[in-house]
Design a protein around this motif. Structure first.
Motif, PDB file in Angstrom:
ATOM      1  N   THR A 193      -0.751   6.768   7.971  1.00 17.28           N
ATOM      2  CA  THR A 193      -1.920   7.481   8.478  1.00 17.28           C
ATOM      3  C   THR A 193      -2.164   8.754   7.659  1.00 17.28           C
ATOM      4  O   THR A 193      -1.269   9.592   7.544  1.00 17.28           O
ATOM      5  N   PRO A 194      -3.352   8.914   7.068  1.00 19.19           N
ATOM      6  CA  PRO A 194      -3.647  10.129   6.293  1.00 19.19           C
ATOM      7  C   PRO A 194      -3.520  11.394   7.148  1.00 19.19           C
ATOM      8  O   PRO A 194      -3.789  11.368   8.358  1.00 19.19           O
ATOM      9  N   ASP A 195      -3.113  12.488   6.528  1.00 18.97           N
ATOM     10  CA  ASP A 195      -2.924  13.744   7.258  1.00 18.97           C
ATOM     11  C   ASP A 195      -4.195  14.178   7.978  1.00 18.97           C
ATOM     12  O   ASP A 195      -4.132  14.718   9.087  1.00 18.97           O
ATOM     13  N   SER A 196      -5.347  13.937   7.374  1.00 16.00           N
ATOM     14  CA  SER A 196      -6.606  14.382   7.975  1.00 16.00           C
ATOM     15  C   SER A 196      -6.966  13.600   9.237  1.00 16.00           C
ATOM     16  O   SER A 196      -7.859  14.008   9.981  1.00 16.00           O
ATOM     17  N   TRP A 197      -6.278  12.478   9.482  1.00 14.48           N
ATOM     18  CA  TRP A 197      -6.537  11.680  10.683  1.00 14.48           C
ATOM     19  C   TRP A 197      -5.585  12.003  11.825  1.00 14.48           C
ATOM     20  O   TRP A 197      -5.863  11.667  12.982  1.00 14.48           O
ATOM     21  N   ARG A 198      -4.462  12.608  11.538  1.00 12.08           N
ATOM     22  CA  ARG A 198      -3.355  12.666  12.494  1.00 12.08           C
ATOM     23  C   ARG A 198      -3.666  13.429  13.782  1.00 12.08           C
ATOM     24  O   ARG A 198      -3.093  13.132  14.830  1.00 12.08           O
ATOM     25  N   ASP A 199      -4.545  14.432  13.713  1.00 14.24           N
ATOM     26  CA  ASP A 199      -4.853  15.202  14.915  1.00 14.24           C
ATOM     27  C   ASP A 199      -5.878  14.516  15.800  1.00 14.24           C
ATOM     28  O   ASP A 199      -6.102  14.948  16.944  1.00 14.24           O
ATOM     29  N   ASN A 200      -6.508  13.474  15.302  1.00 13.40           N
ATOM     30  CA  ASN A 200      -7.463  12.723  16.112  1.00 13.40           C
ATOM     31  C   ASN A 200      -6.701  11.973  17.209  1.00 13.40           C
ATOM     32  O   ASN A 200      -5.682  11.326  16.953  1.00 13.40           O
ATOM     33  N   GLU A 201      -7.178  12.049  18.444  1.00 14.28           N
ATOM     34  CA  GLU A 201      -6.461  11.446  19.577  1.00 14.28           C
ATOM     35  C   GLU A 201      -6.201   9.960  19.370  1.00 14.28           C
ATOM     36  O   GLU A 201      -5.163   9.432  19.787  1.00 14.28           O
ATOM     37  N   VAL A 248       0.850  -1.190   0.000  1.00 14.93           N
ATOM     38  CA  VAL A 248       0.000   0.000   0.000  1.00 14.93           C
ATOM     39  C   VAL A 248       0.888   1.243   0.000  1.00 14.93           C
ATOM     40  O   VAL A 248       1.764   1.395   0.854  1.00 14.93           O
ATOM     41  N   GLN A 249       0.660   2.119  -0.957  1.00 17.50           N
ATOM     42  CA  GLN A 249       1.412   3.364  -1.046  1.00 17.50           C
ATOM     43  C   GLN A 249       0.719   4.495  -0.275  1.00 17.50           C
ATOM     44  O   GLN A 249       1.368   5.362   0.295  1.00 17.50           O
ATOM     45  N   ARG A 250      -0.625   4.472  -0.301  1.00 17.84           N
ATOM     46  CA  ARG A 250      -1.357   5.565   0.343  1.00 17.84           C
ATOM     47  C   ARG A 250      -2.783   5.128   0.657  1.00 17.84           C
ATOM     48  O   ARG A 250      -3.383   4.372  -0.100  1.00 17.84           O
ATOM     49  N   ILE A 251      -3.304   5.604   1.782  1.00 14.25           N
ATOM     50  CA  ILE A 251      -4.709   5.418   2.123  1.00 14.25           C
ATOM     51  C   ILE A 251      -5.458   6.639   1.594  1.00 14.25           C
ATOM     52  O   ILE A 251      -5.195   7.775   2.005  1.00 14.25           O
ATOM     53  N   ILE A 252      -6.374   6.409   0.662  1.00 15.08           N
ATOM     54  CA  ILE A 252      -7.129   7.502   0.031  1.00 15.08           C
ATOM     55  C   ILE A 252      -8.419   7.725   0.820  1.00 15.08           C
ATOM     56  O   ILE A 252      -9.167   6.778   1.080  1.00 15.08           O
ATOM     57  N   THR A 253      -8.685   8.958   1.205  1.00 13.75           N
ATOM     58  CA  THR A 253      -9.885   9.259   1.987  1.00 13.75           C
ATOM     59  C   THR A 253     -10.824  10.178   1.204  1.00 13.75           C
ATOM     60  O   THR A 253     -10.411  10.904   0.299  1.00 13.75           O
ATOM     61  N   HIS A 254     -12.095  10.115   1.588  1.00 14.71           N
ATOM     62  CA  HIS A 254     -13.078  11.051   1.027  1.00 14.71           C
ATOM     63  C   HIS A 254     -12.785  12.442   1.589  1.00 14.71           C
ATOM     64  O   HIS A 254     -12.573  12.595   2.796  1.00 14.71           O
ATOM     65  N   GLU A 255     -12.798  13.443   0.751  1.00 10.64           N
ATOM     66  CA  GLU A 255     -12.438  14.791   1.179  1.00 10.64           C
ATOM     67  C   GLU A 255     -13.629  15.655   1.556  1.00 10.64           C
ATOM     68  O   GLU A 255     -13.456  16.733   2.133  1.00 10.64           O
ATOM     69  N   GLU A 256     -14.833  15.229   1.249  1.00 10.39           N
ATOM     70  CA  GLU A 256     -16.015  16.034   1.563  1.00 10.39           C
ATOM     71  C   GLU A 256     -17.245  15.143   1.622  1.00 10.39           C
ATOM     72  O   GLU A 256     -17.179  13.943   1.353  1.00 10.39           O
ATOM     73  N   GLY A 257     -18.358  15.748   2.011  1.00 12.71           N
ATOM     74  CA  GLY A 257     -19.614  15.019   2.065  1.00 12.71           C
ATOM     75  C   GLY A 257     -19.786  14.222   3.341  1.00 12.71           C
ATOM     76  O   GLY A 257     -18.982  14.294   4.270  1.00 12.71           O
TER      77      GLY A 257
END
Length: 249
Positions: free
Chosen positions: A67-75, A23-32
């Motif tokens: 870990t995707p950047d959008s997840w990193r601040d989650n505790e 796996v090179q990257r975990i792709i996440t939904h950006e909106e909705g």
């Protein structure tokens, strides 16, 4: 010998086992409404695959990198910083004779060899037609050894085995002789057990609705170990089942 029966079982149930597809990257939904949930996995060769649920069984250091950047601040994910993998070496030695061992995994009194087993006794696939032993050992702690030559690691191992098998093994090879050996070095393996690290361990169900965390570092009753990895997989499978039931009800 170990993985093939598991592959056969998965495929007999309609599953697919793929190797050499990192796996090179975990792709996440950006909106909705599905924002931050997983949309797919980018694999080697720019292939993207998608699924209903995604279960990670990677070592802790690997999932931290992915870990995707959008997840990193989650505790849930930020606490993973407190878990750090340590180096471990597995050494396998084939001897020219049978040693006085038993069909079990032994926790040793050695300062370098934490556990060992005679695989000719413990696993039918390693049984020897000419009745010889093959010892498989976990060489740890390995922090000061991971960068050393294999021959030096072998010599240190033989000195420890002389203590464990005083009537059968000598470090100078004057008794049981080494026919061949291999060293498998893992730079970041199980997490280092330090005060406070239990609170850093993630549960199998994550704040991401279609992402489940397995791995020996995840929350279960054992420390980092094969037993812990198996139990985490069972808990992760139950989590998928529960989530799918909630979705369908």
């Amino acid at each position: 010998r170990l993985c093939e029966p598991m592959r056969e079982y998965i495929e007999s149930k309609g599953g697919i086992v793929r190797t050499n597809s990192p796996v090179q990257r975990i792709i996440t939904h950006e909106e909705g409404k599905d924002k931050d949930s997983i949309a797919g996995l980018l694999l080697k060769g720019n292939e993207v695959i998608s699924a209903d649920y995604y279960v990670s069984a990677m070592p802790v250091d690997a999932i931290k990198k992915l870990t995707p950047d959008s997840w990193r601040d989650n505790e849930y994910f930020s606490k993973l910083k407190g878990l750090k993998g340590v180096p471990v070496i597995n050494i396998h030695i084939w001897f020219d004779r049978k040693l006085s061992t038993v069909d079990n995994i032994i926790f040793s009194r050695s300062k370098l060899l934490s556990v060992y087993a005679d695989m000719s006794e413990a696993c039918n696939g390693y049984s020897s037609p000419d009745n010889k032993s093959m010892l498989e050992m976990v060489f740890a702690p390995a922090k000061g050894w991971i960068g050393k030559p294999d021959e030096e690691i072998l010599q240190a191992t033989m000195k420890e085995l002389e203590i464990l098998f005083p009537e059968e093994i000598r470090a100078d090879g004057s008794m049981a002789k080494v026919e061949k050996f291999t060293c498998v070095k893992t730079a970041t393996s199980v997490y280092e057990t330090l005060p406070g690290c239990e609170a850093m361990r993630p549960t199998q169900i994550s704040p991401i609705p279609n992402f489940i965390m397995a791995g020996d570092f995840s929350k279960q009753k054992y420390l980092a170990s094969m037993e812990g990895a198996i139990l985490s997989g069972q808990l992760a499978a139950k989590a998928v089942q529960d989530l799918d039931f909630e979705r369908s009800s």
